[in-house]
Design an enzyme around this catalytic site. Structure first.
Site, PDB file in Angstrom:
ATOM      1  N   ASP A 109      -0.209   5.563  -7.658  1.00  7.89           N
ATOM      2  CA  ASP A 109      -1.219   4.644  -7.988  1.00  7.89           C
ATOM      3  C   ASP A 109      -2.265   5.149  -9.347  1.00  7.89           C
ATOM      4  O   ASP A 109      -1.750   4.778 -10.531  1.00  7.89           O
ATOM      5  CB  ASP A 109      -2.372   4.604  -6.709  1.00  7.89           C
ATOM      6  CG  ASP A 109      -3.620   3.900  -6.996  1.00  7.89           C
ATOM      7  OD1 ASP A 109      -3.817   3.168  -8.003  1.00  7.89           O
ATOM      8  OD2 ASP A 109      -4.443   3.925  -6.103  1.00  7.89           O
TER       9      ASP A 109
ATOM     10  N   SER B  85      -7.316  -0.979   4.444  1.00  6.75           N
ATOM     11  CA  SER B  85      -7.552   0.299   4.395  1.00  6.75           C
ATOM     12  C   SER B  85      -8.636   0.997   5.079  1.00  6.75           C
ATOM     13  O   SER B  85      -9.803   0.530   5.178  1.00  6.75           O
ATOM     14  CB  SER B  85      -7.881   0.790   2.880  1.00  6.75           C
ATOM     15  OG  SER B  85      -8.088   2.055   2.562  1.00  6.75           O
TER      16      SER B  85
ATOM     17  N   GLU C  17       1.209   7.462  -0.528  1.00  8.63           N
ATOM     18  CA  GLU C  17       0.391   6.965  -1.716  1.00  8.63           C
ATOM     19  C   GLU C  17      -0.314   8.075  -2.537  1.00  8.63           C
ATOM     20  O   GLU C  17      -1.062   8.845  -1.924  1.00  8.63           O
ATOM     21  CB  GLU C  17      -0.526   5.821  -1.631  1.00  8.63           C
ATOM     22  CG  GLU C  17      -1.040   5.242  -2.640  1.00  8.63           C
ATOM     23  CD  GLU C  17      -2.167   4.216  -2.432  1.00  8.63           C
ATOM     24  OE1 GLU C  17      -2.878   3.690  -3.358  1.00  8.63           O
ATOM     25  OE2 GLU C  17      -2.236   3.667  -1.512  1.00  8.63           O
TER      26      GLU C  17
ATOM     27  N   LYS D 287      -3.557   0.893   6.434  1.00  9.96           N
ATOM     28  CA  LYS D 287      -3.393   2.025   5.640  1.00  9.96           C
ATOM     29  C   LYS D 287      -4.259   3.147   5.911  1.00  9.96           C
ATOM     30  O   LYS D 287      -5.585   2.768   6.194  1.00  9.96           O
ATOM     31  CB  LYS D 287      -3.732   1.668   4.199  1.00  9.96           C
ATOM     32  CG  LYS D 287      -3.474   2.777   3.130  1.00  9.96           C
ATOM     33  CD  LYS D 287      -3.430   2.553   1.714  1.00  9.96           C
ATOM     34  CE  LYS D 287      -5.050   2.462   1.087  1.00  9.96           C
ATOM     35  NZ  LYS D 287      -5.000   2.163  -0.198  1.00  9.96           N
ATOM     36  N   LEU D 288      -4.063   4.341   6.275  1.00 12.88           N
ATOM     37  CA  LEU D 288      -5.100   5.223   6.683  1.00 12.88           C
ATOM     38  C   LEU D 288      -5.228   6.470   5.524  1.00 12.88           C
ATOM     39  O   LEU D 288      -4.159   6.940   4.883  1.00 12.88           O
ATOM     40  CB  LEU D 288      -4.353   6.149   7.732  1.00 12.88           C
ATOM     41  CG  LEU D 288      -3.874   5.512   8.845  1.00 12.88           C
ATOM     42  CD1 LEU D 288      -3.334   6.190   9.854  1.00 12.88           C
ATOM     43  CD2 LEU D 288      -5.046   4.489   9.559  1.00 12.88           C
ATOM     44  N   LYS D 289      -6.350   6.574   5.145  1.00  4.44           N
ATOM     45  CA  LYS D 289      -6.773   7.560   4.155  1.00  4.44           C
ATOM     46  C   LYS D 289      -6.423   9.082   4.759  1.00  4.44           C
ATOM     47  O   LYS D 289      -6.799   9.291   5.903  1.00  4.44           O
ATOM     48  CB  LYS D 289      -8.062   7.446   3.824  1.00  4.44           C
ATOM     49  CG  LYS D 289      -8.598   6.140   2.876  1.00  4.44           C
ATOM     50  CD  LYS D 289      -7.742   6.310   1.362  1.00  4.44           C
ATOM     51  CE  LYS D 289      -8.485   5.074   0.621  1.00  4.44           C
ATOM     52  NZ  LYS D 289      -7.863   5.136  -0.807  1.00  4.44           N
TER      53      LYS D 289
ATOM     54  N   GLY E  67      -6.878  -2.136  -3.941  1.00  4.49           N
ATOM     55  CA  GLY E  67      -8.261  -2.531  -3.946  1.00  4.49           C
ATOM     56  C   GLY E  67      -9.206  -1.492  -4.286  1.00  4.49           C
ATOM     57  O   GLY E  67      -8.890  -0.292  -4.106  1.00  4.49           O
TER      58      GLY E  67
ATOM     59  N   ASP F  96      -2.504   7.166   2.393  1.00  6.36           N
ATOM     60  CA  ASP F  96      -3.044   7.457   1.027  1.00  6.36           C
ATOM     61  C   ASP F  96      -3.895   8.563   0.819  1.00  6.36           C
ATOM     62  O   ASP F  96      -4.819   8.842   1.509  1.00  6.36           O
ATOM     63  CB  ASP F  96      -3.897   6.071   0.464  1.00  6.36           C
ATOM     64  CG  ASP F  96      -4.413   6.254  -1.037  1.00  6.36           C
ATOM     65  OD1 ASP F  96      -3.955   7.257  -1.596  1.00  6.36           O
ATOM     66  OD2 ASP F  96      -5.345   5.388  -1.195  1.00  6.36           O
TER      67      ASP F  96
ATOM     68  N   ASN G 263      -4.834  10.022  -2.101  1.00  7.14           N
ATOM     69  CA  ASN G 263      -5.681  10.006  -3.400  1.00  7.14           C
ATOM     70  C   ASN G 263      -5.671  11.484  -4.073  1.00  7.14           C
ATOM     71  O   ASN G 263      -6.706  11.937  -4.286  1.00  7.14           O
ATOM     72  CB  ASN G 263      -7.316   9.583  -2.957  1.00  7.14           C
ATOM     73  CG  ASN G 263      -7.357   8.418  -2.536  1.00  7.14           C
ATOM     74  OD1 ASN G 263      -7.641   8.113  -1.391  1.00  7.14           O
ATOM     75  ND2 ASN G 263      -7.185   7.451  -3.598  1.00  7.14           N
TER      76      ASN G 263
ATOM     77  N   LYS H 111      -2.936  -1.874  -9.364  1.00  5.18           N
ATOM     78  CA  LYS H 111      -4.420  -2.139  -9.607  1.00  5.18           C
ATOM     79  C   LYS H 111      -4.779  -2.565 -11.116  1.00  5.18           C
ATOM     80  O   LYS H 111      -4.797  -1.957 -11.907  1.00  5.18           O
ATOM     81  CB  LYS H 111      -5.491  -0.954  -9.398  1.00  5.18           C
ATOM     82  CG  LYS H 111      -5.288  -0.411  -7.726  1.00  5.18           C
ATOM     83  CD  LYS H 111      -6.201   0.794  -7.479  1.00  5.18           C
ATOM     84  CE  LYS H 111      -6.082   1.002  -6.028  1.00  5.18           C
ATOM     85  NZ  LYS H 111      -6.743   2.429  -5.975  1.00  5.18           N
TER      86      LYS H 111
END
Length: 369
Positions: free
Chosen positions: A239, A135, A214, A161-163, A291, A189, A191, A263
């Protein structure tokens, strides 16, 4: 088993580089380990959340209180302590899945150590190593991002994976695709950083052939995610919105997600995580292991879980060196893009005494028989 003692070990370990998401920036892993001593064996676990309730509603100080006043007393009252018995005993306490997961994992570690059984075998693992993704946090510039991605690919990671967040999405994704090609397994992702009003903007990510996007919208809003999925070709992965197997079944039935990030801490522990895996697998929905910047104490059991058959996508089970110059356990080292599944009893690792002493801020007993 009977519970003899429960100890909290507050640790803070510097990260090798700051890790930025839409929630904020982390510079160290500041959490606690839970050390459970029974009359048959000892067990360890790691609390997965942070000092502040940003990723989720739980935080370290609150979890300690809940463990001390509500969860540990229920465990101590059990005539025979097992991980299977613990879930029903804790059910009367609403929520607090991450605190429950910490207690369940430590108890399960002790229980399996008393049998000499590895967690991977107990859960039903089918692999002795798992592919590792990485990530990549939000960076100050696209060139800095490309440098990081290039380094991680050179180290052997098989998925990136890119935030992302508003203002940092299309440009970095396009740059990574142009630099590293269409064959690179790539996902993003958010968030929970977007709203349904951003659907048309997010639809522009479809051109990049992503594995998934995500948790793009507010957590627990399955309806909005289902509406968004109708407008996207990119699979939506949930998630934060999935707290148990029941939520997972509902999300799949509503087509609110086509991929599931498991998770274990978020769903209350490894027993419920296995149930989430089973529900998703029964519906043909791929899962992968997320993670939380874990130390080796948290990473080891995640690797055991990720070796189950339904984990068909690489997870965020990165090598120890991705986050820490020095871990509190023997480090997990990337080998040909994979990490080994621990084979020792229980979670398969223990804290190294010297490292644990140097990174420990405080130790406190929550319970002594």
């Amino acid at each position: 088993m009977k519970l003899e003692r429960v100890e909290i070990v507050h640790v803070a370990i510097p990260l090798v580089t700051p890790f930025r998401t839409s929630f904020g920036t982390m510079t160290d892993k500041d959490t606690f380990l839970l050390h459970v001593v029974t009359d048959e064996a000892e067990g360890w676990s790691e609390f997965a959340a942070d000092p502040e309730p940003r990723y989720c509603s739980e935080f370290t100080a609150g979890a300690e209180l809940v463990l001390r006043d509500f969860l540990v007393p229920r465990a101590a009252a059990l005539p025979r302590l097992t991980a299977a018995a613990l879930g029903p005993a804790l059910a009367g306490v609403k929520g607090h899945e991450l605190a429950k997961a910490a207690l369940e994992t430590a108890v399960l570690d002790a229980e399996l150590r008393s049998y000499g059984m590895p967690l991977a075998a107990y859960l039903g693992a089918v692999r002795d190593r798992v592919p590792a993704g990485v990530s990549v946090g939000i960076k100050d510039s696209v060139p800095a991002l490309l440098d990081d991605v290039e380094r991680y690919l050179a180290e052997g990671y098989v998925r990136i994976k890119l935030k992302i967040e508003p203002g940092w999405d299309l440009a970095p994704v396009r740059a990574v695709r142009e630099r590293f090609g269409a064959e690179l397994p790539l996902q993003v992702d958010a968030n929970t950083a977007y709203t349904l009003a951003d659907a048309e903007h997010l639809r522009r990510l479809d051109e990049f052939g992503l594995l998934l996007i995500e948790e793009p919208l507010d957590e627990n809003n399955l309806y909005a995610h289902a509406r968004l999925q109708q407008r996207l070709a990119t699979p939506v992965c949930l998630d934060e919105s999935l707290h148990n197997a029941r939520d997972t079944a509902s999300a799949i039935a509503l087509d609110a997600c086509r991929v599931v990030n498991i998770k274990p801490a978020r769903v209350g522990g490894y027993l419920e995580a296995r149930r989430v895996h089973d529900v998703a697998s029964a519906h043909g929905v791929p899962v992968w292991c997320g993670g939380m910047l874990e130390t080796g104490i948290g990473r080891a059991p995640n690797l055991a879980l990720a070796a189950l058959p339904g984990f068909t996508l690489p997870g965020d089970t990165s090598a120890s060196a991705r986050y820490f110059a020095e871990d509190i356990t023997e480090p997990f080292v990337l080998d040909d893009g994979h990490l080994p599944v621990p084979t020792g009893p229980g979670i398969g690792v223990e804290p190294l005494p010297d490292a644990l002493r140097r990174f420990t801020r405080e130790r406190r007993d929550l319970y002594v028989r």
